[in-house]
Scaffold this motif. Structure first.
Motif, PDB file in Angstrom:
ATOM      1  N   ALA A  47       0.822  -1.645   0.123  1.00 24.39           N
ATOM      2  CA  ALA A  47       0.113   0.416   0.254  1.00 24.39           C
ATOM      3  C   ALA A  47       0.908   0.866   0.671  1.00 24.39           C
ATOM      4  CB  ALA A  47      -0.678   0.302   1.213  1.00 24.39           C
ATOM      5  N   HIS A  48       2.059   1.457   1.253  1.00 22.03           N
ATOM      6  CA  HIS A  48       3.091   2.463   0.807  1.00 22.03           C
ATOM      7  C   HIS A  48       3.296   2.759  -0.717  1.00 22.03           C
ATOM      8  CE1 HIS A  48       6.253   4.935   2.005  1.00 22.03           C
ATOM      9  NE2 HIS A  48       6.915   4.328   1.459  1.00 22.03           N
ATOM     10  N   TRP A  49       4.342   1.228  -1.624  1.00 16.81           N
ATOM     11  CA  TRP A  49       4.453   1.856  -2.847  1.00 16.81           C
ATOM     12  C   TRP A  49       3.512   1.721  -3.201  1.00 16.81           C
ATOM     13  CZ3 TRP A  49       7.371  -3.831  -2.780  1.00 16.81           C
ATOM     14  CH2 TRP A  49       9.090  -3.384  -2.154  1.00 16.81           C
ATOM     15  N   LEU A  50       2.137   1.806  -3.771  1.00 16.02           N
ATOM     16  CA  LEU A  50       1.619   2.159  -5.094  1.00 16.02           C
ATOM     17  C   LEU A  50       1.410   3.674  -4.045  1.00 16.02           C
ATOM     18  CD1 LEU A  50      -1.042  -1.310  -4.546  1.00 16.02           C
ATOM     19  CD2 LEU A  50       0.703  -0.411  -6.129  1.00 16.02           C
ATOM     20  N   THR A  87      -3.264  11.227   2.006  1.00 15.49           N
ATOM     21  CA  THR A  87      -4.158  10.994   1.121  1.00 15.49           C
ATOM     22  C   THR A  87      -4.393  10.125  -0.059  1.00 15.49           C
ATOM     23  OG1 THR A  87      -4.682  13.236   1.239  1.00 15.49           O
ATOM     24  CG2 THR A  87      -6.223  11.887  -0.681  1.00 15.49           C
ATOM     25  N   ALA A  88      -2.863  10.248  -0.079  1.00 18.87           N
ATOM     26  CA  ALA A  88      -2.829   8.562  -1.337  1.00 18.87           C
ATOM     27  C   ALA A  88      -2.859   7.577  -0.584  1.00 18.87           C
ATOM     28  CB  ALA A  88      -1.055   8.692  -1.707  1.00 18.87           C
ATOM     29  N   LEU A  89      -2.264   7.242   0.341  1.00 16.83           N
ATOM     30  CA  LEU A  89      -2.455   5.502   1.201  1.00 16.83           C
ATOM     31  C   LEU A  89      -3.324   5.734   1.814  1.00 16.83           C
ATOM     32  CD1 LEU A  89      -0.349   3.858   2.538  1.00 16.83           C
ATOM     33  CD2 LEU A  89      -0.332   4.853   5.021  1.00 16.83           C
ATOM     34  N   TYR A  90      -4.697   6.767   2.055  1.00 18.86           N
ATOM     35  CA  TYR A  90      -5.669   6.404   1.834  1.00 18.86           C
ATOM     36  C   TYR A  90      -6.689   5.874   0.745  1.00 18.86           C
ATOM     37  CZ  TYR A  90     -11.048   7.276   1.878  1.00 18.86           C
ATOM     38  OH  TYR A  90     -12.406   7.271   2.308  1.00 18.86           O
ATOM     39  N   PHE A  91      -5.721   6.171   0.071  1.00 18.84           N
ATOM     40  CA  PHE A  91      -6.853   5.682  -1.583  1.00 18.84           C
ATOM     41  C   PHE A  91      -6.281   4.150  -1.685  1.00 18.84           C
ATOM     42  CE2 PHE A  91      -6.111   5.440  -6.220  1.00 18.84           C
ATOM     43  CZ  PHE A  91      -7.212   4.891  -6.802  1.00 18.84           C
ATOM     44  N   THR A  92      -4.667   4.159  -1.455  1.00 18.46           N
ATOM     45  CA  THR A  92      -4.471   2.953  -1.789  1.00 18.46           C
ATOM     46  C   THR A  92      -5.148   1.488  -0.844  1.00 18.46           C
ATOM     47  OG1 THR A  92      -2.604   2.738  -0.446  1.00 18.46           O
ATOM     48  CG2 THR A  92      -2.123   3.803  -3.064  1.00 18.46           C
ATOM     49  N   PHE A  93      -5.413   2.011   0.153  1.00 20.84           N
ATOM     50  CA  PHE A  93      -5.498   0.659   1.409  1.00 20.84           C
ATOM     51  C   PHE A  93      -7.231   0.200   1.222  1.00 20.84           C
ATOM     52  CE2 PHE A  93      -2.362   0.893   3.910  1.00 20.84           C
ATOM     53  CZ  PHE A  93      -2.543   0.381   4.487  1.00 20.84           C
ATOM     54  N   SER A  94      -8.073   1.964   0.527  1.00 17.75           N
ATOM     55  CA  SER A  94      -9.663   1.868   0.140  1.00 17.75           C
ATOM     56  C   SER A  94      -9.461   0.561  -1.367  1.00 17.75           C
ATOM     57  CB  SER A  94     -10.054   2.717  -0.051  1.00 17.75           C
ATOM     58  OG  SER A  94      -9.923   3.525  -1.046  1.00 17.75           O
ATOM     59  N   SER A  95      -8.960   0.720  -2.308  1.00 18.15           N
ATOM     60  CA  SER A  95      -8.549   0.289  -3.404  1.00 18.15           C
ATOM     61  C   SER A  95      -8.476  -1.389  -3.034  1.00 18.15           C
ATOM     62  CB  SER A  95      -7.948   0.914  -4.442  1.00 18.15           C
ATOM     63  OG  SER A  95      -8.025   2.424  -4.739  1.00 18.15           O
ATOM     64  N   LEU A  96      -6.969  -1.922  -2.132  1.00 16.67           N
ATOM     65  CA  LEU A  96      -7.012  -3.405  -2.009  1.00 16.67           C
ATOM     66  C   LEU A  96      -7.899  -3.524  -1.750  1.00 16.67           C
ATOM     67  CD1 LEU A  96      -2.760  -2.460  -1.584  1.00 16.67           C
ATOM     68  CD2 LEU A  96      -4.220  -3.360  -3.450  1.00 16.67           C
ATOM     69  N   THR A  97      -8.629  -2.667  -0.725  1.00 16.49           N
ATOM     70  CA  THR A  97      -9.584  -3.154   0.709  1.00 16.49           C
ATOM     71  C   THR A  97     -10.983  -3.841  -0.127  1.00 16.49           C
ATOM     72  OG1 THR A  97     -10.143  -1.461   1.316  1.00 16.49           O
ATOM     73  CG2 THR A  97      -8.190  -3.381   2.038  1.00 16.49           C
ATOM     74  N   SER A  98     -11.207  -2.756  -0.965  1.00 17.80           N
ATOM     75  CA  SER A  98     -12.404  -3.264  -2.302  1.00 17.80           C
ATOM     76  C   SER A  98     -13.766  -2.670  -1.493  1.00 17.80           C
ATOM     77  CB  SER A  98     -12.704  -4.691  -2.608  1.00 17.80           C
ATOM     78  OG  SER A  98     -11.588  -4.934  -3.193  1.00 17.80           O
ATOM     79  N   VAL A  99     -13.488  -1.388  -0.537  1.00 17.94           N
ATOM     80  CA  VAL A  99     -13.803  -0.804  -0.092  1.00 17.94           C
ATOM     81  C   VAL A  99     -14.743   0.775  -1.207  1.00 17.94           C
ATOM     82  CG1 VAL A  99     -14.564   1.069   1.894  1.00 17.94           C
ATOM     83  CG2 VAL A  99     -13.152  -1.138   2.146  1.00 17.94           C
ATOM     84  N   LYS A 151      -6.807   6.191 -14.015  1.00 17.88           N
ATOM     85  CA  LYS A 151      -7.826   5.337 -14.272  1.00 17.88           C
ATOM     86  C   LYS A 151      -6.970   3.718 -14.453  1.00 17.88           C
ATOM     87  CE  LYS A 151     -11.194   8.390 -15.823  1.00 17.88           C
ATOM     88  NZ  LYS A 151     -12.022   8.251 -16.845  1.00 17.88           N
ATOM     89  N   ILE A 152      -6.092   3.588 -15.399  1.00 19.10           N
ATOM     90  CA  ILE A 152      -5.251   2.376 -15.362  1.00 19.10           C
ATOM     91  C   ILE A 152      -4.605   2.425 -13.954  1.00 19.10           C
ATOM     92  CG2 ILE A 152      -3.042   1.565 -17.056  1.00 19.10           C
ATOM     93  CD1 ILE A 152      -4.012   3.659 -19.399  1.00 19.10           C
ATOM     94  N   PHE A 153      -4.118   2.880 -13.144  1.00 21.23           N
ATOM     95  CA  PHE A 153      -3.640   2.809 -12.375  1.00 21.23           C
ATOM     96  C   PHE A 153      -4.342   1.708 -11.888  1.00 21.23           C
ATOM     97  CE2 PHE A 153      -1.859   4.176  -8.100  1.00 21.23           C
ATOM     98  CZ  PHE A 153      -0.661   2.908  -8.077  1.00 21.23           C
ATOM     99  N   SER A 154      -5.495   2.795 -11.308  1.00 20.13           N
ATOM    100  CA  SER A 154      -6.554   1.966 -10.236  1.00 20.13           C
ATOM    101  C   SER A 154      -6.599   0.739 -10.600  1.00 20.13           C
ATOM    102  CB  SER A 154      -7.882   2.967 -10.166  1.00 20.13           C
ATOM    103  OG  SER A 154      -7.092   4.395  -9.642  1.00 20.13           O
ATOM    104  N   ILE A 155      -6.760   0.551 -11.887  1.00 17.68           N
ATOM    105  CA  ILE A 155      -7.546  -0.700 -12.436  1.00 17.68           C
ATOM    106  C   ILE A 155      -6.354  -1.951 -12.273  1.00 17.68           C
ATOM    107  CG2 ILE A 155      -7.380  -2.843 -14.168  1.00 17.68           C
ATOM    108  CD1 ILE A 155      -8.474   0.012 -15.317  1.00 17.68           C
ATOM    109  N   CYS A 156      -5.042  -1.539 -11.457  1.00 15.19           N
ATOM    110  CA  CYS A 156      -3.727  -2.430 -11.369  1.00 15.19           C
ATOM    111  C   CYS A 156      -4.505  -2.635 -10.132  1.00 15.19           C
ATOM    112  CB  CYS A 156      -2.209  -2.139 -12.321  1.00 15.19           C
ATOM    113  SG  CYS A 156      -1.868  -1.364 -13.709  1.00 15.19           S
ATOM    114  N   VAL A 157      -4.200  -1.673  -9.287  1.00 18.48           N
ATOM    115  CA  VAL A 157      -4.308  -1.413  -7.993  1.00 18.48           C
ATOM    116  C   VAL A 157      -5.879  -2.707  -7.238  1.00 18.48           C
ATOM    117  CG1 VAL A 157      -5.045  -0.721  -5.369  1.00 18.48           C
ATOM    118  CG2 VAL A 157      -3.350   0.819  -7.597  1.00 18.48           C
TER     119      VAL A 157
END
Length: 383
Positions: free
Chosen positions: A68-71, A125-137, A150-156
């Motif tokens: 999540a940190h790297w993303l 904010t970036a860490l919040y976004f990656t955690f919420s995306s990784l956990t499918s929230v 958007k492409i990066f969000s799909i990968c996440v």
């Protein structure tokens, strides 16, 4: 050593010098990633001190946080690139950094490089976004707007689905492992009950079967020591058996003076038996094939249903094998009064070890004090 050396270099001090080239400074900063190689050493240490399932869970959570940190760093780099590009081209500012600036009221000013959200606001904010995306929230208050975002969000999302499944799969395995002992107990108990029902075992014998199974399970937790030992070499088996029977071999007077090799040979031939209250260990008329050493509990000796002796911890019963060429018959019944643990060694095994160590044999027979001799002398005389 190389990893430790590269990890402990003071990169911040090197970067503090003003005359350091920006490219060299970035190269030094990137070497900090070498510290991540030390995670393997941490993983091995965790595996020693934590149960395997818990160690895997801790590592997975750490990897999840690290990913999540790297993303989050990549997400910030994409937003910064989009904002810089839109400024140069004079386009619309629709990146997530611009939306963040509008939301918190810290707008960017092209003439002031320090304007806009602080580095803490951007990272959180970036860490919040990656955690919420990784956990499918995906609450949606931080959302991708441009094509690269958007492409990066799909990968996440793809990465998150795999990591999410991996972590929850291990959690399920850990919970299942916690109850594996109980499941094995109920499975074995069900087999015993099916055996009793199929063979129509009478009530008294049925109760003895169930009580023995429950007592043996509570003592061994369903682990068959002999089956476990078969997977190890004989020298290691001897050391394990010596450890398991150490109390008997150290405290019993009969084994004093035995060398290490003799004790290892004896320990390999000893067997531990368990008996619930009321269980008959030896019946009158049985062939005396073993010598018994009481480790815990009390037993009673009966002749014609009359108690003639009560034995307890450290007592020995059987027959003195050195006095007779052939095994005799028991003159009494031996019944457990309480839950008992006994060490027993077969007559043939004992004589075999003493034949291998003749110097110790005389010492053993002179020091052996049998508390109750079960041999039926009258039957021997009759023959």
């Amino acid at each position: 050593f190389v990893i430790d050396l590269l990890s402990c270099l003071p990169y911040d001090v090197i970067n503090a010098f003003e005359n350091v080239d920006e490219g060299i400074s970035s190269l030094f900063s990137s070497l900090k990633v070498v510290r991540l190689l030390r995670l393997g050493r941490v993983a091995r240490k965790l595996d020693h001190y934590i149960e395997y399932g818990a160690a895997v869970l801790v590592l997975l959570v750490c990897v999840f946080g690290l990913a999540a940190h790297w993303l989050a760093c990549i997400w910030y780099a994409i937003g910064n690139m989009e904002r810089t590009g839109s400024e140069r081209m004079g386009g619309m500012k629709i990146g997530w950094l611009d939306n963040l600036a509008d939301q918190i009221g810290k707008h960017y000013n092209s003439s002031d490089r320090m304007s806009g959200p602080s580095i803490q606001d951007k990272y959180v904010t970036a860490l919040y976004f990656t955690f919420s995306s990784l956990t499918s929230v995906g609450f949606g208050n931080v959302s991708p707007n441009t094509n690269p975002e958007k492409i990066f969000s799909i990968c996440v999302m793809l990465i998150g689905s795999l990591m999410y499944a991996s972590i929850f799969g291990n959690v399920s395995a850990i919970i299942q492992r916690l109850y594996s002992g109980t499941a094995r107990y109920h499975t074995q108990m069900l087999r015993v009950k099916e055996f009793i029902r199929f063979h129509q075992i009478p009530g008294g014998l049925r109760q003895r079967l169930e009580e023995y199974f429950q007592h043996a399970w509570s003592y061994t937790n369903g682990i068959d020591m002999n089956a476990v030992l078969k997977g190890f070499p004989e020298c290691l088996q001897a050391d394990i058996c010596l450890h398991l029977h150490r109390s008997l071999l150290q405290n019993c007077k009969a084994f004093r003076g035995a060398n290490k090799g003799c004790l290892r040979a004896l320990a390999m031939r000893f067997r531990t038996t368990h008996a619930p209250p009321g269980d008959t260990l030896v019946h009158s008329g049985d062939i005396l094939t073993a010598l018994y050493f009481i480790s815990r509990g009390s037993i009673e000796i009966l002749r014609d249903d009359v108690v003639v002796a009560i034995l307890g911890k450290n007592d020995i019963f059987g027959e003195p094998n050195s006095l007779y060429g052939r095994p005799g018959k028991s003159s009494a019944d031996v019944r457990a009064l309480t839950y008992c643990d006994l060490h027993k060694i077969l007559r043939d095994d004992l004589l075999e070890v003493l034949d291998m160590y003749p110097d110790f044999a005389d010492v053993f027979w002179s020091n052996l004090e049998i508390t109750f001799n079960l041999r039926d002398v009258s039957a021997t005389r009759g023959r």
